[in-house]
Scaffold this active site. Structure first.
Site, PDB file in Angstrom:
ATOM      1  N   MET A  17      39.816 -35.961  47.898  1.00  0.00           N
ATOM      2  CA  MET A  17      39.669 -36.292  46.990  1.00  0.00           C
ATOM      3  C   MET A  17      40.800 -37.538  46.260  1.00  0.00           C
ATOM      4  O   MET A  17      40.980 -37.919  45.365  1.00  0.00           O
ATOM      5  CB  MET A  17      40.179 -35.673  45.420  1.00  0.00           C
ATOM      6  CG  MET A  17      39.230 -34.228  45.476  1.00  0.00           C
ATOM      7  SD  MET A  17      38.650 -33.403  43.959  1.00  0.00           S
ATOM      8  CE  MET A  17      40.102 -33.492  42.942  1.00  0.00           C
ATOM      9  N   ALA A  61      44.137 -39.849  47.011  1.00  0.00           N
ATOM     10  CA  ALA A  61      45.495 -39.883  46.018  1.00  0.00           C
ATOM     11  C   ALA A  61      46.734 -38.776  46.694  1.00  0.00           C
ATOM     12  O   ALA A  61      46.801 -38.065  46.892  1.00  0.00           O
ATOM     13  CB  ALA A  61      45.770 -39.264  44.314  1.00  0.00           C
ATOM     14  N   LEU A  62      46.285 -39.531  48.325  1.00  0.00           N
ATOM     15  CA  LEU A  62      47.163 -38.850  49.890  1.00  0.00           C
ATOM     16  C   LEU A  62      48.189 -38.571  49.918  1.00  0.00           C
ATOM     17  O   LEU A  62      49.494 -39.975  49.254  1.00  0.00           O
ATOM     18  CB  LEU A  62      46.281 -39.461  50.463  1.00  0.00           C
ATOM     19  CG  LEU A  62      44.761 -39.390  50.904  1.00  0.00           C
ATOM     20  CD1 LEU A  62      44.210 -39.640  51.921  1.00  0.00           C
ATOM     21  CD2 LEU A  62      44.452 -38.134  50.054  1.00  0.00           C
ATOM     22  N   HIS A  89      48.874 -33.680  52.483  1.00  0.00           N
ATOM     23  CA  HIS A  89      47.176 -34.706  53.080  1.00  0.00           C
ATOM     24  C   HIS A  89      47.504 -35.015  54.498  1.00  0.00           C
ATOM     25  O   HIS A  89      46.402 -34.603  55.353  1.00  0.00           O
ATOM     26  CB  HIS A  89      46.232 -35.836  52.305  1.00  0.00           C
ATOM     27  CG  HIS A  89      45.961 -34.740  51.060  1.00  0.00           C
ATOM     28  ND1 HIS A  89      46.747 -35.566  49.940  1.00  0.00           N
ATOM     29  CD2 HIS A  89      44.980 -34.830  51.048  1.00  0.00           C
ATOM     30  CE1 HIS A  89      46.129 -35.510  49.139  1.00  0.00           C
ATOM     31  NE2 HIS A  89      44.942 -34.394  49.215  1.00  0.00           N
ATOM     32  N   GLY A 141      43.554 -27.551  53.412  1.00  0.00           N
ATOM     33  CA  GLY A 141      45.145 -27.008  52.439  1.00  0.00           C
ATOM     34  C   GLY A 141      45.587 -25.411  52.113  1.00  0.00           C
ATOM     35  O   GLY A 141      44.531 -25.083  51.538  1.00  0.00           O
ATOM     36  N   GLN A 166      39.983 -21.823  47.170  1.00  0.00           N
ATOM     37  CA  GLN A 166      39.362 -22.160  48.100  1.00  0.00           C
ATOM     38  C   GLN A 166      39.502 -21.925  49.405  1.00  0.00           C
ATOM     39  O   GLN A 166      37.816 -22.573  49.739  1.00  0.00           O
ATOM     40  CB  GLN A 166      39.929 -24.110  47.179  1.00  0.00           C
ATOM     41  CG  GLN A 166      38.876 -25.264  48.245  1.00  0.00           C
ATOM     42  CD  GLN A 166      39.401 -26.358  48.059  1.00  0.00           C
ATOM     43  OE1 GLN A 166      39.303 -27.087  46.389  1.00  0.00           O
ATOM     44  NE2 GLN A 166      40.535 -27.199  48.531  1.00  0.00           N
ATOM     45  N   ARG A 174      48.980 -34.306  41.772  1.00  0.00           N
ATOM     46  CA  ARG A 174      49.014 -33.782  40.371  1.00  0.00           C
ATOM     47  C   ARG A 174      50.118 -33.739  39.593  1.00  0.00           C
ATOM     48  O   ARG A 174      50.194 -33.824  38.236  1.00  0.00           O
ATOM     49  CB  ARG A 174      47.410 -32.586  39.786  1.00  0.00           C
ATOM     50  CG  ARG A 174      46.192 -32.640  39.203  1.00  0.00           C
ATOM     51  CD  ARG A 174      45.506 -31.524  38.679  1.00  0.00           C
ATOM     52  NE  ARG A 174      44.475 -31.463  38.875  1.00  0.00           N
ATOM     53  CZ  ARG A 174      42.679 -30.837  39.889  1.00  0.00           C
ATOM     54  NH1 ARG A 174      43.675 -30.513  40.256  1.00  0.00           N
ATOM     55  NH2 ARG A 174      41.840 -31.536  39.248  1.00  0.00           N
TER      56      ARG A 174
HETATM   57  N1  LIG Z   1      50.794 -29.681  49.095  1.00  0.00           N
HETATM   58  C1  LIG Z   1      49.912 -30.011  50.056  1.00  0.00           C
HETATM   59  N2  LIG Z   1      50.278 -28.735  51.494  1.00  0.00           N
HETATM   60  C2  LIG Z   1      48.700 -28.758  52.418  1.00  0.00           C
HETATM   61  N3  LIG Z   1      47.569 -29.016  51.960  1.00  0.00           N
HETATM   62  C3  LIG Z   1      47.401 -29.303  50.684  1.00  0.00           C
HETATM   63  C4  LIG Z   1      48.536 -29.842  49.762  1.00  0.00           C
HETATM   64  N4  LIG Z   1      48.205 -30.067  49.138  1.00  0.00           N
HETATM   65  C5  LIG Z   1      46.309 -30.547  48.768  1.00  0.00           C
HETATM   66  N5  LIG Z   1      46.195 -29.525  49.938  1.00  0.00           N
HETATM   67  C6  LIG Z   1      45.008 -30.011  50.861  1.00  0.00           C
HETATM   68  O1  LIG Z   1      44.399 -31.278  50.829  1.00  0.00           O
HETATM   69  C7  LIG Z   1      42.430 -31.051  50.424  1.00  0.00           C
HETATM   70  C8  LIG Z   1      42.490 -31.737  49.401  1.00  0.00           C
HETATM   71  O2  LIG Z   1      43.091 -31.853  48.503  1.00  0.00           O
HETATM   72  P1  LIG Z   1      43.027 -32.650  46.741  1.00  0.00           P
HETATM   73  O3  LIG Z   1      42.955 -33.585  47.277  1.00  0.00           O
HETATM   74  O4  LIG Z   1      42.543 -31.983  46.239  1.00  0.00           O
HETATM   75  O5  LIG Z   1      44.729 -32.719  47.068  1.00  0.00           O
HETATM   76  P2  LIG Z   1      45.688 -31.353  45.714  1.00  0.00           P
HETATM   77  O6  LIG Z   1      46.644 -32.598  45.876  1.00  0.00           O
HETATM   78  O7  LIG Z   1      45.371 -30.540  45.673  1.00  0.00           O
HETATM   79  O8  LIG Z   1      45.321 -32.340  44.615  1.00  0.00           O
HETATM   80  P3  LIG Z   1      45.187 -31.179  43.261  1.00  0.00           P
HETATM   81  O9  LIG Z   1      46.177 -32.236  42.457  1.00  0.00           O
HETATM   82  O10 LIG Z   1      43.743 -32.163  42.969  1.00  0.00           O
HETATM   83  O11 LIG Z   1      45.045 -29.779  43.151  1.00  0.00           O
HETATM   84  C9  LIG Z   1      42.529 -29.561  50.310  1.00  0.00           C
HETATM   85  O12 LIG Z   1      42.904 -28.959  51.448  1.00  0.00           O
HETATM   86  C10 LIG Z   1      44.021 -28.978  49.670  1.00  0.00           C
HETATM   87  O13 LIG Z   1      44.224 -27.860  50.554  1.00  0.00           O
HETATM   88  C1  LIG Z   2      37.508 -29.766  48.904  1.00  0.00           C
HETATM   89  C2  LIG Z   2      37.291 -30.707  48.431  1.00  0.00           C
HETATM   90  C3  LIG Z   2      37.787 -32.257  48.505  1.00  0.00           C
HETATM   91  C4  LIG Z   2      35.782 -31.014  47.943  1.00  0.00           C
HETATM   92  O1  LIG Z   2      35.955 -31.964  46.703  1.00  0.00           O
HETATM   93  C5  LIG Z   2      39.043 -30.420  46.906  1.00  0.00           C
HETATM   94  O2  LIG Z   2      38.206 -29.214  46.366  1.00  0.00           O
HETATM   95  C6  LIG Z   2      40.276 -30.520  47.027  1.00  0.00           C
HETATM   96  O3  LIG Z   2      40.532 -31.618  47.246  1.00  0.00           O
HETATM   97  O4  LIG Z   2      41.172 -29.704  47.660  1.00  0.00           O
HETATM   98  N1  BAL Z   3      42.747 -29.562  44.657  1.00  0.00           N
HETATM   99  C1  BAL Z   3      41.684 -28.960  44.859  1.00  0.00           C
HETATM  100  C2  BAL Z   3      40.330 -29.474  43.905  1.00  0.00           C
HETATM  101  C3  BAL Z   3      40.594 -29.420  42.007  1.00  0.00           C
HETATM  102  O1  BAL Z   3      41.320 -29.359  41.441  1.00  0.00           O
HETATM  103  O2  BAL Z   3      39.272 -29.886  41.525  1.00  0.00           O
END
Ligand SMILES: Nc1ncnc2c1ncn2[C@@H]1O[C@H](COP(=O)(O)OP(=O)(O)OP(=O)(O)O)[C@@H](O)[C@H]1O
Ligand SMILES: CC(C)(CO)[C@@H](O)C(=O)[O-]
Ligand code: BAL
Length: 274
Positions: free
Chosen positions: A27, A29-30, A34, A145, A151, A185
């Site tokens: 989503m 905001a890498l 990521h 992740g 998920q 977040r």
């Molecule tokens: N700290 C982390 N380590 C490994 N993988 C991660 C981590 N944070 C997120 N991911 C993975 O990156 C992918 C995209 O996640 P997303 O873009 O929702 O990021 P997020 O940091 O988890 O954001 P959010 O705050 O929305 O949960 C997902 O498969 C998620 O599980």
């Molecule tokens: C897998 C995903 C990209 C689907 O929108 C989301 O749930 C996330 O970022 O974890």
């Molecule tokens: N990181 C999982 C996606 C979500 O919080 O909507």
């Protein structure tokens, strides 16, 4: 690395990719979590596709869809450095060209537990967009992740139960030096909340250490850390088996937590050995 936005440009770029393709849906905001997914995909697959898309279908009406961080220029730099070959950053109309999908993927009973209890409809929306990206990108393997462990579990189930003929790879959680799981977040946290937020991982690690004594001891050890910190509103703290069924007496389990710090809801989890 190629960057495309429209559906038509994506299809054209996808045709140019060679060999087994790895897909990393995000989503945006890498962060370094990521990057670990992209680096793992780039090591494993011949071509790596990253999608950057904040999926409206998986957000409830009172959630943070509108204010979710969007940072495409920095995201593209991170994708390139981590070894992505193609980034697709579509608009909502590119992913849902006929309007919202008439068909949704039903996550089954696990979809209403843990995260699903707090976020009704979230997992149906998430699985639906993941199924669409798997269909559009046609990867050999998707990379997800462990931070979002429920998920990941549901995506594995969807791939297996619906015979999607795609590999699903889990990547371990990347953490800040003080233990906090990286999450897009985290930027919502005030300085005080950011300091308190370390209690989530400290609680999970305390639970991990106590798990040899059984599930109840592990949960109690974790709860003590959370309660002694203050300012943390625990949504759930549960020990389950590795597939998120009921806690086993022995063997592998997963300790999961979700908590609110002010307006920010964070999740984390660790493996445990009972
Ligand atoms: N700290 C982390 N380590 C490994 N993988 C991660 C981590 N944070 C997120 N991911 C993975 O990156 C992918 C995209 O996640 P997303 O873009 O929702 O990021 P997020 O940091 O988890 O954001 P959010 O705050 O929305 O949960 C997902 O498969 C998620 O599980
Ligand atoms: C897998 C995903 C990209 C689907 O929108 C989301 O749930 C996330 O970022 O974890
Ligand atoms: N990181 C999982 C996606 C979500 O919080 O909507």
């Amino acid at each position: 690395m190629q960057v495309v936005h429209s559906r038509a440009d994506f299809f054209a770029a996808r045709e140019q990719l060679t060999g087994p393709v790895g897909l990393v849906p995000t989503m945006g905001a890498l962060h370094a979590g990521h990057a670990a997914l992209i680096e793992t995909a780039a090591r494993t697959a011949e071509s790596t596709v990253v999608t950057v898309f904040v999926n409206p279908l998986q957000f409830g009406p009172d959630e943070d869809f509108g204010r979710y961080p969007r940072a495409l220029p920095a995201d593209l730099e991170r994708c390139a450095a981590a070894g992505a070959d193609l980034v697709w950053a579509p608009a909502v109309e590119d992913v849902y060209p006929g309007g919202p999908s008439r068909v949704r993927v039903d996550p089954g009973s696990l979809g209403a537990e843990l995260e699903g209890a707090a976020r009704p409809g979230h997992f149906a929306g998430m699985l639906t967009v993941v199924a669409k990206f798997l269909g559009l990108v046609r990867p050999a393997v998707g990379f997800f992740g462990e931070k979002d462990y429920q998920q990941l579990t549901l995506i594995r189930r969807m791939a297996a139960d619906l015979e999607l003929m795609v590999g699903v790879a889990g990547v371990p959680t990347v953490r800040e030096p003080d233990g906090l799981a990286l999450s897009s977040r985290n930027i919502y946290l005030s300085a005080d909340e950011r300091q308190r937020a370390t209690a989530l991982s400290r609680a999970l690690f305390a639970g991990q250490d106590a798990a040899a004594g059984g599930a109840a001891k592990a949960v109690a050890a974790a709860r003590e850390v959370l309660e002694s910190t203050g300012g943390i509103d625990v949504d759930y703290l549960e020990l389950r088996d590795a597939e998120l069924g009921p806690a086993p007496d022995h063997g592998s389990g997963r300790l999961l937590v979700a908590a609110r710090l002010g307006r920010t809801r964070l999740i984390d989890n660790v493996p445990v050995s009972l």
